[in-house]
Design an enzyme around this catalytic site. Structure first.
Site, PDB file in Angstrom:
ATOM      1  N   ASP B  16      10.955 -18.161  -0.594  1.00  0.00           N
ATOM      2  CA  ASP B  16      10.500 -19.558  -1.228  1.00  0.00           C
ATOM      3  C   ASP B  16      10.909 -19.916  -2.636  1.00  0.00           C
ATOM      4  OD1 ASP B  16       9.209 -22.054  -1.083  1.00  0.00           O
ATOM      5  OD2 ASP B  16       7.069 -21.405  -1.438  1.00  0.00           O
ATOM      6  N   CYS B 240      11.023 -22.605 -12.355  1.00  0.00           N
ATOM      7  CA  CYS B 240      11.048 -22.479 -14.007  1.00  0.00           C
ATOM      8  C   CYS B 240      10.698 -24.110 -14.581  1.00  0.00           C
ATOM      9  CB  CYS B 240      12.741 -22.603 -14.104  1.00  0.00           C
ATOM     10  SG  CYS B 240      12.853 -22.451 -15.929  1.00  0.00           S
TER      11      CYS B 240
END
Lengths: 299, 299
Positions: B16, B240
């Site tokens: 994932d 991120c």
């Protein structure tokens, strides 16, 4: 979940956030930023610290900031004062509330204030007395309640003893701090369950730092116990994950978003809050670390 | 807090996480990374996805990764399979467990799988049957249980109905996902309280994304209700805060740290885990977003 509906966020970004940012923000930008936060529906803003510029040059314009912001009805404008000299300047600048501070652990207090805990009380008492005479309410920050960088664990009874002494001076509210961001949910439940035997939950605020990502989890545990006053800094100011020594206040925008999703906060306009965060971010050298700011940059 | 001591973390970063990173990681680096995670004490690693390379080119080396990693005793090595062809490759590569997936909301399922929910069942049933014949345990991911990017709220009874159908196929465990990171603690309590009327807590894993910073808070609420299996991706890989469209799995290192601090997890070596995170970070173009990685960069 049986939660208090009276949740309040106290914005400490202009003080606790900016004092931990290397970059000095222009006075006019601070004023603009605080005014934007006032317009977002925040009801409490700690706008600066009347500390000597030698220690925190980023806040040397404290008087000018305090005198130049637009005071909005219903918003409390507070400022930190380290001593009588700071208090004089705060009174001259006519802030609504002053905050004093000390630590729950001896060594942090000694490192931060250069005095033992017992030596600190009479100094603070004088400040509190004078502030009260000037008609100001007084808030106290108690640092290192959930852990000390020098001593590690801090006994909650020692923290309660410090709080007891501060309340006895006539302080209106104490903000107990996880200064280094080590508190975990089990510990928060244990410490706050002990605190509630001694103090009203209406007079204890939680000041979580998000250094290890547990601040919102700790907030939920505090909410479950009936605590409802939380400190935070917009955008996570002062706690950028890429800056050395960052302290990491929990981000007001992430906190307010979660509280609204939980049905506990209705007075803040999240869009205006985000615009205020974007404004101050545009004056910094690096992106703000909050999740909400991350999302807004991706849109 | 009355918490289960049997907490398990299921690492989904190599699948994932990597499928949401633009940069393709070299096969040998994936292998090294997975081996390092095995050594850290993690007991479950989803190592790849046997999806067609046309859809996720980052994982086109699935067979080679699965065949080349060192299998450590006590660690379950799983892989995602979208269909029979994927299952064949997964069986050929001899993974311990296969995962299938679908969504709790019609429109997300349609967008993701190009089929309605009811059209999806027979396809999955065939995969589950074949996997079972091959002696594999089967895990199911149910996406959008806590919110859908197209429909918004998803009724928990609809999610429960999907889970019911999947369990009836013989699936061993379902991981219910907050795919877009919108779940809040009050909602998690409501949804999981409904789930526990239907399913054993030993068979439901929570798959939180940290897009809005609430993943650890949601984890604590799930723990309080007795749920004890949690998916995460090391370093927050795939999420991120500065990348567009980041999905934001909760970071394994932040989750493991919190669980250890809460006294709920003892088997993971956090130092080795961090070294594994540093290894994969060194192969990426940008820093990993976890708090623990932020701390390690500051030291």
């Amino acid at each position: 979940m049986n939660l208090s509906k009276q949740v309040q966020i106290k914005e400490v970004g202009p003080r606790d956030g900016l004092q931990n940012e290397k970059k000095e923000i222009a006075t006019e930008d601070k004023i603009e930023w605080i005014n934007r936060m006032s317009e977002s529906g925040l009801s409490y803003i700690e706008i600066t610290s009347f500390v000597h510029p030698k220690w925190i040059p980023q806040l040397k314009d404290a008087v000018e900031v305090a005198k130049s912001i637009e005071r909005k009805d219903g918003v409390t404008y507070a400022a930190l004062v380290p001593n009588m000299k700071g208090l004089e300047r705060a009174i001259e600048a006519d802030v609504d509330e002053v905050s004093i501070f000390m630590s729950a652990s001896e060594s942090h207090n000694k490192n931060n204030i250069n005095k033992s805990i017992s030596e600190t009380y009479p100094i603070l008492r004088e400040v509190v007395d004078e502030a009260k005479k000037a008609g100001k309410s007084v808030r106290g920050y108690v640092s290192t309640v959930f852990g000390c960088p020098y001593e590690g664990n801090v006994d909650e009874h020692q923290a309660i003893d410090v709080c007891d002494n501060l309340f006895n001076m006539g302080i209106d509210e104490l903000s107990i701090g996880d200064t280094i961001g080590v508190a975990n949910p089990v510990q928060v439940e244990r410490v706050l369950s002990e605190f509630e035997k001694h103090f009203s939950k209406d007079k204890i605020a939680l000041h979580f730092h998000d250094t290890r990502g547990m601040a919102l989890a700790n907030t939920v545990v505090a909410l479950q116990l009936g605590y409802h006053i939380f400190d935070s800094a917009l955008g996570g100011l002062g706690g950028c994950p890429y800056a050395k020594g960052a302290s990491g206040n929990v981000a007001t925008d992430d906190l307010a978003h979660m509280l609204q999703q939980m049905g506990l906060e209705q007075s803040i306009d999240l869009n205006k809050l985000q615009e205020a965060a974007q404004f101050i971010e545009s004056k910094l050298d690096q992106p703000l670390p909050s999740k909400q700011m991350g999302i807004s940059r991706r849109l």
